[in-house]
Design a protein around this motif. Sequence first.
Motif, PDB file in Angstrom:
ATOM      1  N   GLU A   1      -1.579 -31.074  70.634  1.00 53.47           N
ATOM      2  CA  GLU A   1      -2.184 -30.802  70.016  1.00 53.47           C
ATOM      3  C   GLU A   1      -2.937 -29.433  70.360  1.00 53.47           C
ATOM      4  O   GLU A   1      -4.252 -30.318  71.077  1.00 53.47           O
ATOM      5  CB  GLU A   1      -2.583 -30.846  68.632  1.00 53.47           C
ATOM      6  N   VAL A   2      -3.272 -28.269  69.987  1.00 53.62           N
ATOM      7  CA  VAL A   2      -3.806 -27.329  70.688  1.00 53.62           C
ATOM      8  C   VAL A   2      -5.309 -27.249  69.327  1.00 53.62           C
ATOM      9  O   VAL A   2      -5.202 -26.898  69.034  1.00 53.62           O
ATOM     10  CB  VAL A   2      -3.661 -26.294  72.042  1.00 53.62           C
ATOM     11  N   ALA A   3      -6.209 -26.925  70.422  1.00 52.41           N
ATOM     12  CA  ALA A   3      -7.195 -26.977  69.000  1.00 52.41           C
ATOM     13  C   ALA A   3      -8.190 -26.152  69.517  1.00 52.41           C
ATOM     14  O   ALA A   3      -9.117 -26.105  70.326  1.00 52.41           O
ATOM     15  CB  ALA A   3      -8.253 -28.756  69.020  1.00 52.41           C
ATOM     16  N   ASP A   4      -9.026 -25.556  68.255  1.00 46.32           N
ATOM     17  CA  ASP A   4     -10.348 -24.555  68.673  1.00 46.32           C
ATOM     18  C   ASP A   4     -10.918 -24.947  68.225  1.00 46.32           C
ATOM     19  O   ASP A   4     -12.174 -24.573  68.721  1.00 46.32           O
ATOM     20  CB  ASP A   4      -9.066 -22.739  67.128  1.00 46.32           C
ATOM     21  N   ASP A   5     -11.158 -25.816  67.458  1.00 48.90           N
ATOM     22  CA  ASP A   5     -12.294 -26.563  66.577  1.00 48.90           C
ATOM     23  C   ASP A   5     -12.639 -27.632  67.352  1.00 48.90           C
ATOM     24  O   ASP A   5     -12.091 -28.480  66.858  1.00 48.90           O
ATOM     25  CB  ASP A   5     -12.613 -26.529  64.961  1.00 48.90           C
ATOM     26  N   LEU A   6     -13.454 -27.241  68.208  1.00 50.21           N
ATOM     27  CA  LEU A   6     -14.124 -28.807  69.204  1.00 50.21           C
ATOM     28  C   LEU A   6     -14.585 -29.426  68.247  1.00 50.21           C
ATOM     29  O   LEU A   6     -14.350 -30.315  68.027  1.00 50.21           O
ATOM     30  CB  LEU A   6     -15.260 -28.859  69.683  1.00 50.21           C
TER      31      LEU A   6
END
Length: 315
Positions: free
Chosen positions: A179-184
């Motif tokens: 899954e690629v996350a935008d919100d670290l």
Amino acid sequence: MRVIDREGVDAALDFPDLIAAIEDALRAEITLPVRHHHAVPRADGDATHLIMPAWHRNAGGFLGVKIVNVFPGNSLRGLPSVMGTYVLMHGDTGAPLAVIDGTRLTLWRTAAASALAARFLAKPDASVHLMVGAGALAPFFIRAHRAVRPITRTILWNKTRANAEALAAALSARGIAVEVADDLEAAVRQADIISTATLSTIPLVRGAWLKPGAHLDCVGAFSASMRETDDEAVTRARLFADVRASVLKEGGDFVQPIRLGLIAEARIEADLFDLARGFAFSRQPGDITFYKSTGSAIFDLAAAALVAQASGVAA
């Protein structure tokens, strides 16, 4: 003398065997001189030149040296930031046996050492792994941690989302869903294991985001001026190192809080040598563990010996 390229390294190694070889090496009689660490001034960002020797003390072993160059400006040239060459020699005669792709060897051994640390330190049921950074190390770390913990969910965050998406697609083709996350922050709060492999000089992961029981695995900040975590991450966690002396000199995530008086050197409970040789680590419910790595020539020697033996090169 054999020349073993990246394809030969990949063909020779797998993570279960490499993790075991590194653990064995940590128990063996191996000499580790202080590595040479030189700054190389460059207009596009200072580079680093490293020379890392190691050898078996007893007869019948190997002697090896890795020569590494870290050029941050290479990203603008479409080249890896870290490149190296490994020379493996006969431990009794000094005769050269093999020249090995040190860049590829470094990727394998760094991930394997971190996975070994996670096997000692992370919760046995850790199932969510966050990878911070989508560089060359990232796919190796994702695979290595799956060799030691029951990872069912992998999250990937990178400053440039497109790079994370490209890596996620490549791993998907190998059967690993990412899954690629935008919100670290949201990703860190969910993760059981957080691996960081960046060239950041400022904190990315905040201690306030770490959930009870999390394990931090930080390898990117390899000099005292670099950091991937903030002070709270260090003060909240139980601290461990790959090589205590090296981390106390070069591991910015620990060195900077020590210099500020926020923690003492004694807060580092053990290094990988201690853990491999029977240090009695007992994880308590809610403990946050923090493993900081700056690398060691012993990992390279263990990996190079495994590659050589698999390739028919004998000491």
